[in-house]
Design a protein around this motif. Structure first.
Motif, PDB file in Angstrom:
ATOM      1  N   GLU A   1     -26.513  36.095 -43.554  1.00 32.39           N
ATOM      2  CA  GLU A   1     -26.105  37.037 -43.701  1.00 32.39           C
ATOM      3  C   GLU A   1     -25.020  37.694 -43.076  1.00 32.39           C
TER       4      GLU A   1
ATOM      5  N   ARG B   1     -22.350  34.458 -44.409  1.00 29.38           N
ATOM      6  CA  ARG B   1     -21.830  35.111 -45.174  1.00 29.38           C
ATOM      7  C   ARG B   1     -20.877  35.880 -45.019  1.00 29.38           C
ATOM      8  N   ARG B   2     -21.166  36.819 -45.089  1.00 26.59           N
ATOM      9  CA  ARG B   2     -20.273  38.519 -44.559  1.00 26.59           C
ATOM     10  C   ARG B   2     -18.922  38.214 -43.916  1.00 26.59           C
TER      11      ARG B   2
ATOM     12  N   ALA C   1     -16.812  35.922 -46.937  1.00 24.98           N
ATOM     13  CA  ALA C   1     -16.746  37.626 -47.499  1.00 24.98           C
ATOM     14  C   ALA C   1     -15.154  37.510 -47.049  1.00 24.98           C
ATOM     15  N   ARG C   2     -15.320  38.231 -46.073  1.00 22.67           N
ATOM     16  CA  ARG C   2     -13.783  39.305 -45.345  1.00 22.67           C
ATOM     17  C   ARG C   2     -12.733  38.137 -45.441  1.00 22.67           C
TER      18      ARG C   2
ATOM     19  N   ASP D   1     -15.970  39.511 -53.148  1.00 17.13           N
ATOM     20  CA  ASP D   1     -17.990  39.994 -53.360  1.00 17.13           C
ATOM     21  C   ASP D   1     -19.117  38.636 -52.514  1.00 17.13           C
ATOM     22  N   GLU D   2     -19.613  39.618 -51.680  1.00 18.56           N
ATOM     23  CA  GLU D   2     -20.862  38.897 -50.640  1.00 18.56           C
ATOM     24  C   GLU D   2     -21.424  37.493 -51.601  1.00 18.56           C
TER      25      GLU D   2
ATOM     26  N   ALA E   1     -25.004  36.496 -51.808  1.00 15.98           N
ATOM     27  CA  ALA E   1     -25.964  37.439 -52.047  1.00 15.98           C
ATOM     28  C   ALA E   1     -26.939  37.760 -53.023  1.00 15.98           C
TER      29      ALA E   1
ATOM     30  N   SER F   1     -21.765  45.344 -50.423  1.00 13.91           N
ATOM     31  CA  SER F   1     -20.630  44.107 -50.169  1.00 13.91           C
ATOM     32  C   SER F   1     -19.534  44.602 -49.275  1.00 13.91           C
TER      33      SER F   1
ATOM     34  N   GLY G   1     -17.729  43.121 -48.613  1.00 11.07           N
ATOM     35  CA  GLY G   1     -15.626  42.164 -49.297  1.00 11.07           C
ATOM     36  C   GLY G   1     -15.256  42.786 -50.079  1.00 11.07           C
TER      37      GLY G   1
END
Length: 214
Positions: free
Chosen positions: A49, A52-53, A56-57, A62-63, A68, A74, A76
């Motif tokens: 998690e 992935r976050r 995405a950022r 979007d995650e 996700a 999200s 992101g």
């Protein structure tokens, strides 16, 4: 948006941002082969998690595009295009006698406005933040300041740069007036200029921003 193949999407995003999988792995605090193994060998089976976050950022997506579940809100997506992380490296650029540059793993990140970066013509994939050590660049840069280094390949020019000479990492002004010679100049008049053959100096990048304590 949920992508059926987050590995393929990760490769696509990396190509678009001109960031290598090894650079992105370091951004996550992992070994350089981590994302390569995720993409090519399926190990790990899915991104954690936090990883992935962070990706995405970094990409401003979007995650869900990175695997996700649909019911996860999200960050992101909510922050899309607003901020991007720039890795802070676990090393210092000496504004003094010189420090050894043996450790280059990220130890965190600074968040920069995407609009600010684009307004200054900066590519996030070519940026990193490091700490200034020593007093030879006072009063422009002080011991403990954080500086943003742009590693975009370009012709050398005058200005403040981070350079490597042997194993030492230095932050100095470049004087290129003499052909075949680079003069490393300190802002503190107590330090004499250092003249070196051009082949003995590796210019890492130009200093484009600083942050420090009052």
């Amino acid at each position: 948006m949920v992508n059926a193949d987050p590995r393929a999407r990760l490769l696509e995003l990396a190509r678009e941002s001109r960031a290598s999988l090894s650079e992105l792995s370091r951004l996550l605090g992992k070994n350089p082969a981590y994302l390569q193994q995720f993409v090519r060998k399926g190990s790990p089976r899915k991104l954690g998690e936090d990883e992935r976050r962070a990706l995405a950022r970094f990409f401003g997506v979007d995650e869900g595009e990175l695997g996700a579940p649909e019911d996860i809100s999200s960050p992101g997506k909510s922050r899309r295009g607003e901020f991007l992380p720039v890795p802070r490296l676990a090393l210092g650029a000496s504004a003094g006698p010189g420090t050894l540059a043996s450790e280059e793993a990220p130890v965190g990140a600074f968040q920069f406005s995407t609009r600010w970066l684009r307004g200054h013509g900066l590519d996030p994939a070519q940026l990193s933040a490091i700490r200034v050590e020593g007093d030879s660049m006072e009063a422009t840069l002080r011991d403990g300041d954080e500086i943003l280094v742009d590693r975009t390949p370009r012709a050398w020019r005058d200005g403040i740069h981070v350079v490597r000479t042997g194993d030492a990492l230095l932050v100095k002004r470049l004087d290129l007036a003499r052909p075949g010679t680079i003069t490393l100049v300190s802002d503190n008049p107590a330090y004499r200029p250092i003249e070196l053959p051009a082949e003995e100096v590796e210019v890492i990048g130009r200093v484009v921003w600083k942050s420090g304590r009052l």
